[in-house]
Design a protein around this motif. Sequence first.
Motif, PDB file in Angstrom:
ATOM      1  N   ALA A  58      50.838  67.328  33.937  1.00  0.00           N
ATOM      2  CA  ALA A  58      52.446  66.769  33.059  1.00  0.00           C
ATOM      3  C   ALA A  58      53.216  68.102  33.146  1.00  0.00           C
ATOM      4  N   SER A  59      54.240  67.858  33.714  1.00  0.00           N
ATOM      5  CA  SER A  59      55.105  69.074  33.619  1.00  0.00           C
ATOM      6  C   SER A  59      56.548  68.513  33.003  1.00  0.00           C
ATOM      7  N   SER A  60      57.333  69.519  32.360  1.00  0.00           N
ATOM      8  CA  SER A  60      58.594  69.238  31.750  1.00  0.00           C
ATOM      9  C   SER A  60      59.668  68.788  32.882  1.00  0.00           C
ATOM     10  N   HIS A  61      60.548  68.179  32.484  1.00  0.00           N
ATOM     11  CA  HIS A  61      61.742  67.918  33.368  1.00  0.00           C
ATOM     12  C   HIS A  61      62.681  69.229  33.371  1.00  0.00           C
ATOM     13  N   GLY A  62      62.705  69.644  32.161  1.00  0.00           N
ATOM     14  CA  GLY A  62      63.772  70.679  31.954  1.00  0.00           C
ATOM     15  C   GLY A  62      63.258  72.118  32.644  1.00  0.00           C
ATOM     16  N   SER A  63      62.004  72.496  32.272  1.00  0.00           N
ATOM     17  CA  SER A  63      61.694  73.942  32.737  1.00  0.00           C
ATOM     18  C   SER A  63      60.662  73.831  34.124  1.00  0.00           C
ATOM     19  N   GLY A  64      60.213  72.454  34.211  1.00  0.00           N
ATOM     20  CA  GLY A  64      58.974  72.402  35.370  1.00  0.00           C
ATOM     21  C   GLY A  64      57.894  73.104  34.723  1.00  0.00           C
ATOM     22  N   ASP A  65      57.485  73.616  33.691  1.00  0.00           N
ATOM     23  CA  ASP A  65      56.439  74.099  32.893  1.00  0.00           C
ATOM     24  C   ASP A  65      55.257  73.166  32.789  1.00  0.00           C
ATOM     25  N   VAL A  66      54.084  73.529  33.157  1.00  0.00           N
ATOM     26  CA  VAL A  66      52.991  72.419  32.665  1.00  0.00           C
ATOM     27  C   VAL A  66      52.736  72.283  31.477  1.00  0.00           C
ATOM     28  N   THR A 125      66.722  45.605  23.420  1.00  0.00           N
ATOM     29  CA  THR A 125      65.528  45.764  24.318  1.00  0.00           C
ATOM     30  C   THR A 125      65.773  46.063  25.761  1.00  0.00           C
ATOM     31  N   SER A 126      66.993  46.124  25.794  1.00  0.00           N
ATOM     32  CA  SER A 126      67.396  46.642  27.210  1.00  0.00           C
ATOM     33  C   SER A 126      66.774  48.029  27.758  1.00  0.00           C
ATOM     34  N   ARG A 127      66.668  48.895  26.637  1.00  0.00           N
ATOM     35  CA  ARG A 127      66.396  50.212  26.568  1.00  0.00           C
ATOM     36  C   ARG A 127      64.552  50.093  27.205  1.00  0.00           C
ATOM     37  N   PHE A 128      63.979  49.166  26.358  1.00  0.00           N
ATOM     38  CA  PHE A 128      62.927  49.006  26.746  1.00  0.00           C
ATOM     39  C   PHE A 128      62.483  48.502  28.214  1.00  0.00           C
ATOM     40  N   TYR A 129      63.300  47.547  28.754  1.00  0.00           N
ATOM     41  CA  TYR A 129      63.014  47.016  29.756  1.00  0.00           C
ATOM     42  C   TYR A 129      63.393  48.347  31.062  1.00  0.00           C
ATOM     43  N   GLU A 130      64.461  49.044  30.730  1.00  0.00           N
ATOM     44  CA  GLU A 130      64.623  50.070  31.397  1.00  0.00           C
ATOM     45  C   GLU A 130      63.339  50.876  31.721  1.00  0.00           C
ATOM     46  N   ALA A 131      62.824  51.242  30.857  1.00  0.00           N
ATOM     47  CA  ALA A 131      61.503  51.918  30.738  1.00  0.00           C
ATOM     48  C   ALA A 131      60.509  51.465  31.608  1.00  0.00           C
ATOM     49  N   CYS A 132      60.471  50.020  31.599  1.00  0.00           N
ATOM     50  CA  CYS A 132      59.636  49.012  32.724  1.00  0.00           C
ATOM     51  C   CYS A 132      60.068  49.108  34.109  1.00  0.00           C
ATOM     52  N   GLY A 133      61.238  49.614  34.255  1.00  0.00           N
ATOM     53  CA  GLY A 133      61.615  50.089  35.740  1.00  0.00           C
ATOM     54  C   GLY A 133      62.924  48.643  35.938  1.00  0.00           C
ATOM     55  N   TYR A 134      63.438  48.241  34.856  1.00  0.00           N
ATOM     56  CA  TYR A 134      64.615  47.126  35.409  1.00  0.00           C
ATOM     57  C   TYR A 134      65.833  47.764  35.210  1.00  0.00           C
ATOM     58  N   HIS A 135      66.861  47.304  35.849  1.00  0.00           N
ATOM     59  CA  HIS A 135      68.090  47.611  35.991  1.00  0.00           C
ATOM     60  C   HIS A 135      69.088  46.394  35.649  1.00  0.00           C
ATOM     61  N   VAL A 137      54.480  59.851  38.901  1.00  0.00           N
ATOM     62  CA  VAL A 137      55.253  59.134  37.898  1.00  0.00           C
ATOM     63  C   VAL A 137      56.339  59.751  37.052  1.00  0.00           C
ATOM     64  N   GLU A 138      57.490  59.297  36.617  1.00  0.00           N
ATOM     65  CA  GLU A 138      58.425  59.954  35.749  1.00  0.00           C
ATOM     66  C   GLU A 138      58.232  59.273  34.507  1.00  0.00           C
ATOM     67  N   THR A 139      58.081  60.052  33.394  1.00  0.00           N
ATOM     68  CA  THR A 139      58.514  59.401  31.934  1.00  0.00           C
ATOM     69  C   THR A 139      59.696  60.080  31.475  1.00  0.00           C
ATOM     70  N   ALA A 140      60.016  59.716  30.270  1.00  0.00           N
ATOM     71  CA  ALA A 140      61.363  60.129  29.851  1.00  0.00           C
ATOM     72  C   ALA A 140      61.413  61.648  29.856  1.00  0.00           C
ATOM     73  N   ARG A 141      60.604  62.439  29.557  1.00  0.00           N
ATOM     74  CA  ARG A 141      60.550  63.829  29.415  1.00  0.00           C
ATOM     75  C   ARG A 141      59.744  64.514  30.530  1.00  0.00           C
ATOM     76  N   LEU A 142      58.807  63.793  31.000  1.00  0.00           N
ATOM     77  CA  LEU A 142      57.941  64.644  31.911  1.00  0.00           C
ATOM     78  C   LEU A 142      57.589  63.959  33.558  1.00  0.00           C
ATOM     79  N   THR A 143      57.274  64.772  34.255  1.00  0.00           N
ATOM     80  CA  THR A 143      56.928  64.405  35.551  1.00  0.00           C
ATOM     81  C   THR A 143      55.329  64.473  35.740  1.00  0.00           C
ATOM     82  N   LEU A 144      54.681  63.133  36.061  1.00  0.00           N
ATOM     83  CA  LEU A 144      53.086  63.351  36.134  1.00  0.00           C
ATOM     84  C   LEU A 144      52.845  63.297  37.628  1.00  0.00           C
ATOM     85  N   ARG A 145      52.259  64.324  37.919  1.00  0.00           N
ATOM     86  CA  ARG A 145      51.718  64.448  39.557  1.00  0.00           C
ATOM     87  C   ARG A 145      50.315  64.959  39.580  1.00  0.00           C
TER      88      ARG A 145
END
Length: 355
Positions: free
Chosen positions: A70-78, A308-318, A7-15
């Motif tokens: 949880a790893s950072s999008h930028g560096s990949g660090d945990v 609210t568009s930003r909120f729905y984008e975070a919920c997977g809407y386009h 799962v991707e968040t704004a700044r993190l990859t959760l794997r």
Amino acid sequence: MPPAPVVETARLTLRPPVAGDRDAWVALHRDPRTYWHAPHAMAESDEAAEEFFEATRQHWDDRGFGVWVASSHGSGDVVGVCGLREVDRDAHFLNLYYRLGFEHQGHGLGKEMSRTSAAHAVEFLPRLSVRALVKEVNTPSVRTALGAGLERVGTRVLHDDLPDEPPSTVFEAPSAEAVGSFDEATREQILDLWVRTNDAGGAVGFTAGASRADVDARLSAAESEMESGMRVAVVQRSAADERVLGLAFLSEGPNPLLSHTRWVYTVMTDPAARGRNLGRLLMAGTHRVARKLGVEILSLGVRSGTGTSRFYEACGYHESGRVLGAIRVAPGDERDDITMTRRLDDRVLRPDPRN
């Protein structure tokens, strides 16, 4: 649909954790700076931390979900770990677990990953309630639990508590369930919520200052559609006292060619609890209900200028359409009517090339 393993968040990859994460996991669970509130809870040895790591990987193998790395999008660090696990088969709840590396604290990452974890559980793992067990002295973790949308519901003594240690506070996520009709008490709470949301500036079908009678009439119309089977309500309730915290409607149109789609209407959560992740949890519950109904595509309308568009984008809407100036809030104040869409199977939305 099974939960997504990554799962991707704004700044993190959760794997899910892999063998190469072992050293980072051990370092995280052997750093006394992150156990200042309960030094005895830290893994007593590297070997003990490794056992926890292997148990976490086994949880993924056995159940198909668990605690992410949880790893950072930028560096990949945990930067930490977060997710949900069954403490034991008899506990009857999912434990929301989160831990950040010391150097990554203070940047809102704990809130980001715990909010995503809680919403993911509400959407994909409804069998058990979502809880977090936190010592009140650990104020950052208390804030994280509250920020993820959980509420205090009681206390629990943990198996590794010291004899003179106070019990942990139990925080629990609200429920979100499909409702085909409202009892009198629920209806009154929903009417109150709708009025308060509108008065607080929410885009829920009215301009500011709409009367309670007008809102009541709109609610009655929605109930008529519920009676005909064309609309389902998703009601979000507090885990602490079952009061109504949020509401969304799933509406089916008359066109049989669109039977695999629904419109999401009148999404609202308690204005007094804004910033507490309730909206994200409500949408997660709405997605779960829609999937159970066999729905593949959800659409909803957004009024421009509300953010609210930003909120729905975070919920997977386009964004899938926009009528410029279609909503007249007041003379001279015209807003765009934006349509946003999400496929519940997460396939990428693409236009049909045929004219």
